[in-house]
Scaffold this active site. Structure first.
Site, mmCIF file in Angstrom:
data_model
loop_
_atom_site.group_PDB
_atom_site.id
_atom_site.type_symbol
_atom_site.label_atom_id
_atom_site.label_comp_id
_atom_site.label_asym_id
_atom_site.label_seq_id
_atom_site.Cartn_x
_atom_site.Cartn_y
_atom_site.Cartn_z
ATOM 1 N N GLU A 245 0.866 -1.201 0.094
ATOM 2 C CA GLU A 245 0.069 -0.028 0.014
ATOM 3 C C GLU A 245 0.957 1.189 0.060
ATOM 4 O O GLU A 245 0.371 2.164 -0.784
ATOM 5 C CB GLU A 245 -1.125 0.048 1.418
ATOM 6 C CG GLU A 245 -2.041 -1.021 1.222
ATOM 7 C CD GLU A 245 -3.021 -0.663 0.103
ATOM 8 O OE1 GLU A 245 -3.168 0.344 -0.375
ATOM 9 O OE2 GLU A 245 -3.810 -1.575 -0.127
ATOM 10 N N ASN B 221 1.393 4.094 -3.105
ATOM 11 C CA ASN B 221 1.136 5.550 -2.891
ATOM 12 C C ASN B 221 2.259 6.210 -3.433
ATOM 13 O O ASN B 221 1.881 7.366 -4.232
ATOM 14 C CB ASN B 221 0.699 5.765 -1.583
ATOM 15 C CG ASN B 221 -0.691 5.140 -1.077
ATOM 16 O OD1 ASN B 221 -1.298 5.164 -1.688
ATOM 17 N ND2 ASN B 221 -0.918 5.498 0.302
ATOM 18 N N ARG C 35 -9.328 4.784 -7.226
ATOM 19 C CA ARG C 35 -8.875 3.984 -5.928
ATOM 20 C C ARG C 35 -9.952 4.353 -4.801
ATOM 21 O O ARG C 35 -10.717 5.015 -5.001
ATOM 22 C CB ARG C 35 -7.463 4.880 -5.458
ATOM 23 C CG ARG C 35 -6.609 5.340 -6.767
ATOM 24 C CD ARG C 35 -5.165 4.842 -6.538
ATOM 25 N NE ARG C 35 -4.728 3.904 -5.564
ATOM 26 C CZ ARG C 35 -4.187 2.711 -5.862
ATOM 27 N NH1 ARG C 35 -4.021 2.283 -7.123
ATOM 28 N NH2 ARG C 35 -3.857 1.850 -4.863
HETATM 29 N N1 LIG Z 1 3.383 9.059 -0.993
HETATM 30 C C1 LIG Z 1 2.354 10.061 -1.102
HETATM 31 N N2 LIG Z 1 2.375 11.307 -1.761
HETATM 32 C C2 LIG Z 1 1.472 11.954 -1.902
HETATM 33 N N3 LIG Z 1 0.213 11.914 -1.814
HETATM 34 C C3 LIG Z 1 -0.156 10.466 -0.784
HETATM 35 C C4 LIG Z 1 1.003 9.677 -0.629
HETATM 36 N N4 LIG Z 1 0.344 8.636 -0.154
HETATM 37 C C5 LIG Z 1 -1.132 8.857 0.171
HETATM 38 N N5 LIG Z 1 -1.144 10.123 -0.520
HETATM 39 C C6 LIG Z 1 -2.588 11.078 -0.345
HETATM 40 O O1 LIG Z 1 -3.354 10.432 0.440
HETATM 41 C C7 LIG Z 1 -4.544 9.924 -0.003
HETATM 42 C C8 LIG Z 1 -4.774 8.701 0.553
HETATM 43 O O2 LIG Z 1 -4.198 7.460 0.443
HETATM 44 P P1 LIG Z 1 -4.825 6.230 0.563
HETATM 45 O O3 LIG Z 1 -5.439 5.831 1.897
HETATM 46 O O4 LIG Z 1 -3.823 5.146 0.314
HETATM 47 O O5 LIG Z 1 -6.111 5.999 -0.598
HETATM 48 P P2 LIG Z 1 -5.603 5.825 -1.905
HETATM 49 O O6 LIG Z 1 -4.368 5.412 -2.450
HETATM 50 O O7 LIG Z 1 -6.803 4.746 -2.527
HETATM 51 O O8 LIG Z 1 -6.120 7.183 -2.605
HETATM 52 C C9 LIG Z 1 -4.346 9.599 -1.426
HETATM 53 O O9 LIG Z 1 -5.499 9.903 -2.315
HETATM 54 C C10 LIG Z 1 -3.310 10.910 -1.698
HETATM 55 O O10 LIG Z 1 -4.052 12.050 -1.929
HETATM 56 MG MG LIG Z 2 -2.985 4.027 -1.646
#
Ligand SMILES: Nc1ncnc2c1ncn2[C@@H]1O[C@H](COP(=O)(O)OP(=O)(O)O)[C@@H](O)[C@H]1O
Ligand SMILES: [Mg+2]
Length: 142
Positions: A48, A52, A106
């Site tokens: 996960e 990201n 997502r």
């Molecule tokens: N490494 C990252 N860099 C930039 N934004 C991130 C990162 N990880 C997460 N995010 C932000 O946090 C949100 C939520 O992440 P997550 O819970 O994994 O859900 P998803 O990946 O399904 O959108 C993402 O939609 C993004 O906006």
């Molecule tokens: Mg994610």
């Protein structure tokens, strides 16, 4: 906390590296003789966080993902997954279940999944500089 062993790797944020990164972390942690469930939890959380970095941090550009795995005294594992991508403006909101900036593609459950499989998760981020996610997991002593 005393560090007993450590492994670092740096890989391009390509989706083809997602499965490699989770298997590499699991292989390193396997020296602690974890249960199948523990290994599967670790792989899921790493997957996960790495996804990201690939999907959100770098979007169109291509950057690196920096992973550090530490084996700490007392059968504890700490895993750091860092990127130098776009960063997160509001970490609290980003971590809420179902919050996503990626539209319909997502589910917004990545952070919720990481939290449920790890004992602790710390997120640090700066807009324009990048994001660091650190997990801690206490393995059962065997
Ligand atoms: N490494 C990252 N860099 C930039 N934004 C991130 C990162 N990880 C997460 N995010 C932000 O946090 C949100 C939520 O992440 P997550 O819970 O994994 O859900 P998803 O990946 O399904 O959108 C993402 O939609 C993004 O906006
Ligand atoms: Mg994610």
């Amino acid at each position: 906390m005393k560090i007993l062993n450590q492994f670092k790797m740096e890989l391009l944020a390509r989706s083809s590296n997602e499965s490699f990164s989770r298997v590499a972390v699991a292989a390193f942690v396997s020296q602690l003789d974890p249960t199948i469930e523990e290994i599967s939890d670790i792989k899921t959380a790493v997957s996960e966080a790495v996804t990201n970095c690939i999907v959100h941090a770098y979007k169109e550009q291509l950057g690196y993902i920096y992973i550090t795995v530490r084996i700490l005294q007392g059968n504890k594992v700490s895993i750091k997954i860092k990127d130098k991508g776009c960063g997160i403006a509001d970490i609290k909101q980003a971590m809420e279940p179902l919050f996503t900036t990626a539209g319909g593609e997502r589910a917004g459950l990545g952070f919720a999944v990481m939290q449920s499989f790890m004992d602790k998760i710390y997120v640090k981020s700066q807009v324009g500089k990048g994001t660091t996610v650190i997990f801690h997991k206490q393995l059962k002593s065997r």
